[in-house]
Design a protein around this motif. Structure first.
Motif, PDB file in Angstrom:
ATOM      1  N   ASN A  96       5.412 -38.552  30.166  1.00 58.16           N
ATOM      2  CA  ASN A  96       4.783 -38.258  31.449  1.00 58.16           C
ATOM      3  C   ASN A  96       5.835 -38.153  32.527  1.00 58.16           C
ATOM      4  N   ASP A  97       5.876 -37.014  33.214  1.00 58.56           N
ATOM      5  CA  ASP A  97       6.863 -36.817  34.275  1.00 58.56           C
ATOM      6  C   ASP A  97       6.581 -37.674  35.491  1.00 58.56           C
ATOM      7  N   ASN A  98       5.312 -38.092  35.658  1.00 56.40           N
ATOM      8  CA  ASN A  98       4.953 -38.829  36.853  1.00 56.40           C
ATOM      9  C   ASN A  98       5.044 -40.336  36.661  1.00 56.40           C
ATOM     10  N   GLN A  99       5.526 -40.779  35.516  1.00 55.43           N
ATOM     11  CA  GLN A  99       5.570 -42.198  35.239  1.00 55.43           C
ATOM     12  C   GLN A  99       6.746 -42.830  35.953  1.00 55.43           C
ATOM     13  N   ASN A 100       6.487 -43.868  36.736  1.00 55.55           N
ATOM     14  CA  ASN A 100       7.529 -44.581  37.464  1.00 55.55           C
ATOM     15  C   ASN A 100       7.921 -45.840  36.708  1.00 55.55           C
ATOM     16  N   THR A 101       9.044 -46.402  37.058  1.00 54.07           N
ATOM     17  CA  THR A 101       9.476 -47.657  36.485  1.00 54.07           C
ATOM     18  C   THR A 101       9.630 -48.679  37.585  1.00 54.07           C
ATOM     19  N   ILE A 160      11.050 -36.243  38.009  1.00 60.75           N
ATOM     20  CA  ILE A 160      11.984 -36.714  36.983  1.00 60.75           C
ATOM     21  C   ILE A 160      12.304 -38.182  37.246  1.00 60.75           C
ATOM     22  N   THR A 161      12.213 -39.016  36.200  1.00 64.10           N
ATOM     23  CA  THR A 161      12.529 -40.434  36.317  1.00 64.10           C
ATOM     24  C   THR A 161      13.598 -40.786  35.292  1.00 64.10           C
ATOM     25  N   PHE A 162      14.011 -42.057  35.291  1.00 68.15           N
ATOM     26  CA  PHE A 162      15.016 -42.503  34.324  1.00 68.15           C
ATOM     27  C   PHE A 162      14.504 -42.398  32.893  1.00 68.15           C
ATOM     28  N   ASN A 163      13.188 -42.408  32.698  1.00 73.19           N
ATOM     29  CA  ASN A 163      12.642 -42.255  31.354  1.00 73.19           C
ATOM     30  C   ASN A 163      12.917 -40.872  30.776  1.00 73.19           C
ATOM     31  N   ASP A 164      13.152 -39.883  31.664  1.00 74.53           N
ATOM     32  CA  ASP A 164      13.422 -38.516  31.214  1.00 74.53           C
ATOM     33  C   ASP A 164      14.898 -38.285  30.908  1.00 74.53           C
ATOM     34  N   VAL A 165      15.752 -39.268  31.205  1.00 78.13           N
ATOM     35  CA  VAL A 165      17.191 -39.135  30.984  1.00 78.13           C
ATOM     36  C   VAL A 165      17.544 -39.900  29.714  1.00 78.13           C
ATOM     37  N   ALA A 166      17.802 -39.156  28.636  1.00 75.80           N
ATOM     38  CA  ALA A 166      18.148 -39.793  27.377  1.00 75.80           C
ATOM     39  C   ALA A 166      19.630 -40.144  27.361  1.00 75.80           C
ATOM     40  N   GLY A 167      19.959 -41.284  26.750  1.00 78.48           N
ATOM     41  CA  GLY A 167      21.343 -41.739  26.736  1.00 78.48           C
ATOM     42  C   GLY A 167      21.780 -42.204  28.110  1.00 78.48           C
ATOM     43  N   LEU A 168      23.084 -42.177  28.367  1.00 77.86           N
ATOM     44  CA  LEU A 168      23.673 -42.539  29.667  1.00 77.86           C
ATOM     45  C   LEU A 168      23.198 -43.912  30.124  1.00 77.86           C
ATOM     46  N   GLU A 169      23.124 -44.853  29.208  1.00 81.60           N
ATOM     47  CA  GLU A 169      22.581 -46.169  29.553  1.00 81.60           C
ATOM     48  C   GLU A 169      23.440 -46.874  30.593  1.00 81.60           C
ATOM     49  N   GLU A 170      24.779 -46.826  30.426  1.00 78.77           N
ATOM     50  CA  GLU A 170      25.652 -47.512  31.388  1.00 78.77           C
ATOM     51  C   GLU A 170      25.557 -46.871  32.764  1.00 78.77           C
ATOM     52  N   VAL A 229      31.317 -38.854  37.609  1.00 82.55           N
ATOM     53  CA  VAL A 229      32.421 -38.043  37.088  1.00 82.55           C
ATOM     54  C   VAL A 229      32.180 -37.806  35.608  1.00 82.55           C
ATOM     55  N   GLY A 230      32.351 -36.576  35.167  1.00 80.29           N
ATOM     56  CA  GLY A 230      32.182 -36.274  33.749  1.00 80.29           C
ATOM     57  C   GLY A 230      32.339 -34.802  33.471  1.00 80.29           C
ATOM     58  N   SER A 231      32.355 -34.462  32.197  1.00 81.21           N
ATOM     59  CA  SER A 231      32.492 -33.069  31.781  1.00 81.21           C
ATOM     60  C   SER A 231      31.247 -32.282  32.172  1.00 81.21           C
ATOM     61  N   PRO A 232      31.366 -30.959  32.265  1.00 81.42           N
ATOM     62  CA  PRO A 232      30.181 -30.150  32.596  1.00 81.42           C
ATOM     63  C   PRO A 232      29.073 -30.319  31.560  1.00 81.42           C
ATOM     64  N   GLY A 233      27.849 -30.433  32.026  1.00 79.95           N
ATOM     65  CA  GLY A 233      26.697 -30.514  31.130  1.00 79.95           C
ATOM     66  C   GLY A 233      26.365 -31.889  30.621  1.00 79.95           C
ATOM     67  N   THR A 234      27.039 -32.927  31.124  1.00 78.65           N
ATOM     68  CA  THR A 234      26.781 -34.273  30.611  1.00 78.65           C
ATOM     69  C   THR A 234      25.596 -34.956  31.298  1.00 78.65           C
ATOM     70  N   GLY A 235      25.045 -34.365  32.342  1.00 81.30           N
ATOM     71  CA  GLY A 235      23.834 -34.919  32.938  1.00 81.30           C
ATOM     72  C   GLY A 235      24.029 -35.576  34.285  1.00 81.30           C
ATOM     73  N   LYS A 236      25.069 -35.210  35.023  1.00 77.31           N
ATOM     74  CA  LYS A 236      25.309 -35.839  36.330  1.00 77.31           C
ATOM     75  C   LYS A 236      24.218 -35.462  37.331  1.00 77.31           C
ATOM     76  N   THR A 237      23.917 -34.187  37.425  1.00 74.38           N
ATOM     77  CA  THR A 237      22.879 -33.753  38.358  1.00 74.38           C
ATOM     78  C   THR A 237      21.511 -34.242  37.924  1.00 74.38           C
ATOM     79  N   LEU A 238      21.253 -34.273  36.616  1.00 73.29           N
ATOM     80  CA  LEU A 238      19.980 -34.798  36.119  1.00 73.29           C
ATOM     81  C   LEU A 238      19.817 -36.261  36.482  1.00 73.29           C
ATOM     82  N   LEU A 239      20.901 -37.013  36.403  1.00 73.99           N
ATOM     83  CA  LEU A 239      20.846 -38.426  36.775  1.00 73.99           C
ATOM     84  C   LEU A 239      20.529 -38.577  38.258  1.00 73.99           C
ATOM     85  N   ALA A 240      21.100 -37.713  39.082  1.00 74.69           N
ATOM     86  CA  ALA A 240      20.795 -37.756  40.522  1.00 74.69           C
ATOM     87  C   ALA A 240      19.336 -37.404  40.778  1.00 74.69           C
TER      88      ALA A 240
END
Length: 675
Positions: free
Chosen positions: A2-7, A215-225, A257-268
């Protein structure tokens, strides 16, 4: 998902938030063209309402016979218009009421806002006033005795309003319109739809309660740290008392900071979806403009808006567009406007009047070129490194992206993760999309495992060229080259394990050997030497079989040269040069024209690089001469089948002696090698 799910603050799923549509903006924005339209309407209205009606047009003969001679004319007013005289005839009231010829259609007559009498008819006579006077005198020569002749009143008429408009107002309007058009063209739509008056305003997009990001943190796979770091910033804005009670201060900024495509903008974007505070989002290039001072003005306006809505978060994507180190390009001429923008950003982040409760998030893949003043504590307090995902994180990313696909079977995401080492999150999303396109191209009703494998081959190796014309001798040379790669990599302990080898042309390569290397955190010299030897196996096989070499090893030589140069000049792995490196992590050497070593050292470096490459080349030749019969057998099968896998090599060479060591690590890059 669910895209609307908050944490909540513990990271657990919380209450579902409804989608809140964005409210329309109240009022309309000012547009200068409204003023122009109002002026034109006013001029037209003035012409329509305040211009007197001349009445109905008649010929002079009609005027003479039916009006002048019968004695109906009260007066005549004449004025000169170019080469003729226009005469307006006023009829007396008695005749006007009795005769039908003077009755007019009131719906077609002009509006007369004044009470002054208007002419009933008018006629035109060529020439000047003297010609009209002569005609009137001639027409009234035979009037009865006692009846007074009618003469005309000469007037000098012009249209001052129209003349004033044409001579003054219209040129000014055209000049202003042309100026605004040019500003729109040069400004590139700057300042809110190209309005020149708002060019210094910030172009940041505001996300608040009225315009949520789903988009919430649930939609971002990996990048736990990385998620842990940014979640703490969000939690600080939500619950500041928990930190301030212990004496903690709110961080000023965090740099992704990271290589292109690693999810920096998605994390934001996930931060924007999670934070219950206003979120400003813009790119570093949004500050750049052709006008001097616009960048600094936009920075000031951005922080002014943020301060008004604090606590809030500002996200600047690709900050290296304005954050490059100052004074590094003095040789080519510095960009003062960019430096002024950076200076204003530094002041706003931690200047004399610091903004409180405004956190800056920024993303870049060029942290090495950023100004040191921007990276110091107090501005960007944290640098969050977003690395390429490992095999576990790639599995999680695959599970996110294959969810919307129509699958024919339950795909093994762990297998897919192992087949895509070195892929970023964006690359994995591309693999899933490419697999769906390949399945559709083959008229399948669902996406299966083979489509994903074909998608990986398509992305890494390029499009398969089935119509490329290859002669039998060239095909054998390519098969020998690729068989040499496969043979040497199979016989060396630290060479990457082979996945498959093919002589089907893809992209710019005529053939390729696909490997699955280990993901090593540190690499030792003997491991690098084994990899170099396997890479030189293709040219060595050509030398062993044909006693000559070809141009097909270009990419092999490029790769080996990079590895050898890195061993000698970067990692300090050469015995003759010793423990020394010429690598500069700050990037300062890019702007220097001199090398950081002497000419004698340069000669030594060239010799050591050549010795490393030639040594591994001779080593590959020795291995292939010892196993020449197996090399020929492998090449013959490759010519027949065109694609061979790991199982086919086990039939020829037997089980790989280093299989246990080879499988101990996790997969790394799939490396295509040109024939």
């Amino acid at each position: 998902m669910n895209d609307n799910q908050n944490t909540n603050e513990n990271g657990k799923p919380g209450k579902k938030l409804p989608n809140i549509p964005k409210k329309p903006q109240k009022g309309s924005k000012f547009n200068i063209f409204w003023v122009y339209a109002a002026i034109i309407i006013a001029i037209v209205a003035a012409q329509f309402f305040f211009t007197s009606d001349s009445g109905k047009k008649v010929t002079y003969e009609t005027f003479e016979s039916q009006m002048l001679l019968p004695g109906d004319v009260d007066k005549i007013v004449a004025y000169q218009t170019e080469d003729l005289v226009k005469a307006e005839v006023y009829i007396n009231k008695d005749s006007l009421a009795k005769k039908a010829i003077y009755k007019t259609d009131k719906s077609k007559s002009a509006i007369n806002l004044s009470n002054t009498p208007t002419p009933t008819v008018y006629f035109e006579v060529g020439g000047k006033f003297s010609d009209l006077a002569a005609k009137l005198k001639e027409s009234q020569a035979s009037l009865p005795a006692g009846r007074k002749a009618i003469s005309f009143q000469a007037e000098n008429r012009s249209n001052p309003l129209a003349s004033w408009f044409l001579s003054i107002i219209l040129p000014v309007l055209l000049l202003i319109g042309f100026w605004i058009f040019m500003m729109r063209r040069m400004g590139g739509g700057a300042g809110g739809g190209g309005q020149i008056f708002s060019i210094g305003k910030s172009k940041a997009t505001l996300f608040d309660k009225e315009s949520q990001v789903n988009i919430t943190f649930n939609d971002v796979a990996g990048l736990e740290e990385a998620k842990t770091e940014v979640m703490e910033i969000v939690d600080f804005l939500k619950n500041p008392k928990k930190y301030t009670d212990l004496g903690g201060k709110i961080p000023k900024g965090a740099l992704l900071v990271g290589s292109p495509g690693t999810g920096k903008t998605l994390l934001a974007k996930a931060v924007a979806g999670e934070a219950q505070v206003p979120f400003f989002s813009l790119s570093g290039s949004d500050f750049v403009e052709m006008f001097v001072g616009v960048g600094a003005s936009r920075v000031r306006d951005l922080f002014k808006q943020a301060k008004d809505k604090s606590p809030c978060i500002i996200f600047i994507d690709e900050i290296d567009a304005i954050g490059r180190a100052r004074g590094k390009n003095g040789v080519m001429g510095g960009n003062d406007e960019r430096e002024n923008t950076l200076n204003q950003l530094l002041v706003e982040m931690d200047g004399f009047g610091t903004n409180t409760h405004v956190i800056i998030l920024a993303a870049t893949n060029r942290a090495d070129v950023l100004d040191k003043a921007l990276l110091r504590a107090g501005r960007f307090d944290r640098q969050i490194y977003v690395d390429l995902p490992d095999v576990i994180e790639r599995k999680q990313i695959f599970e996110v992206h294959i969810t919307p696909l129509k699958k024919s079977e339950e795909l093994d995401t762990e297998f897919l993760a192992k087949q895509t080492p070195g892929f970023s999150g964006a690359d994995i999303a591309n693999v899933c999309n490419e697999a769906a396109l390949i399945a559709a191209r083959k008229n399948k009703t669902a996406v299966d495992k083979q489509d994903f494998l074909d998608a990986v081959d398509r992305i890494v190796g390029g499009l398969e060229k089935k119509n490329k014309i290859i002669t039998p001798s060239e095909k054998r040379a390519i098969a020998i080259h690729e068989a040499g790669h496969a043979t040497v990599s199979w016989l060396l302990e630290h060479a990457a394990p082979l996945v498959k080898v093919t002589i089907v042309p893809r992209g710019q390569s005529l053939g390729a050997a696909w490997y699955l290397p280990e993901e090593r955190l540190i690499v030792r010299p003997h491991q690098m030497l084994d990899e170099m030897c396997a890479t030189m196996g293709g040219r060595a096989a050509e030398k062993v079989m044909f006693d000559t070499i070809s141009t097909g090893a270009l990419s092999d030589l490029e790769k080996v040269n990079k590895q050898a140069r890195a061993m000698v000049t970067i990692y300090g792995l050469n015995e003759k040069l010793g423990n020394i490196t010429y690598y500069d992590s700050s990037g300062q050497n890019e702007y220097n024209f001199s090398k950081p070593y002497s000419e004698d050292t340069a000669l030594t470096i060239d010799r050591e690089i050549s010795a490393l490459i030639e040594g591994q080349y001779q080593r590959a030749i020795s291995l292939l001469q010892e196993n020449k019969d197996k090399l020929i057998q492998l090449a013959d099968i490759l010519i027949e089948k065109e694609v061979l896998f790991k199982d086919d090599l086990e039939v020829i060479f037997g089980k790989r002696l280093f299989e246990a060591q080879g499988e101990s690590g996790t997969p790394g890059h799939i490396t295509p090698v040109e024939a």
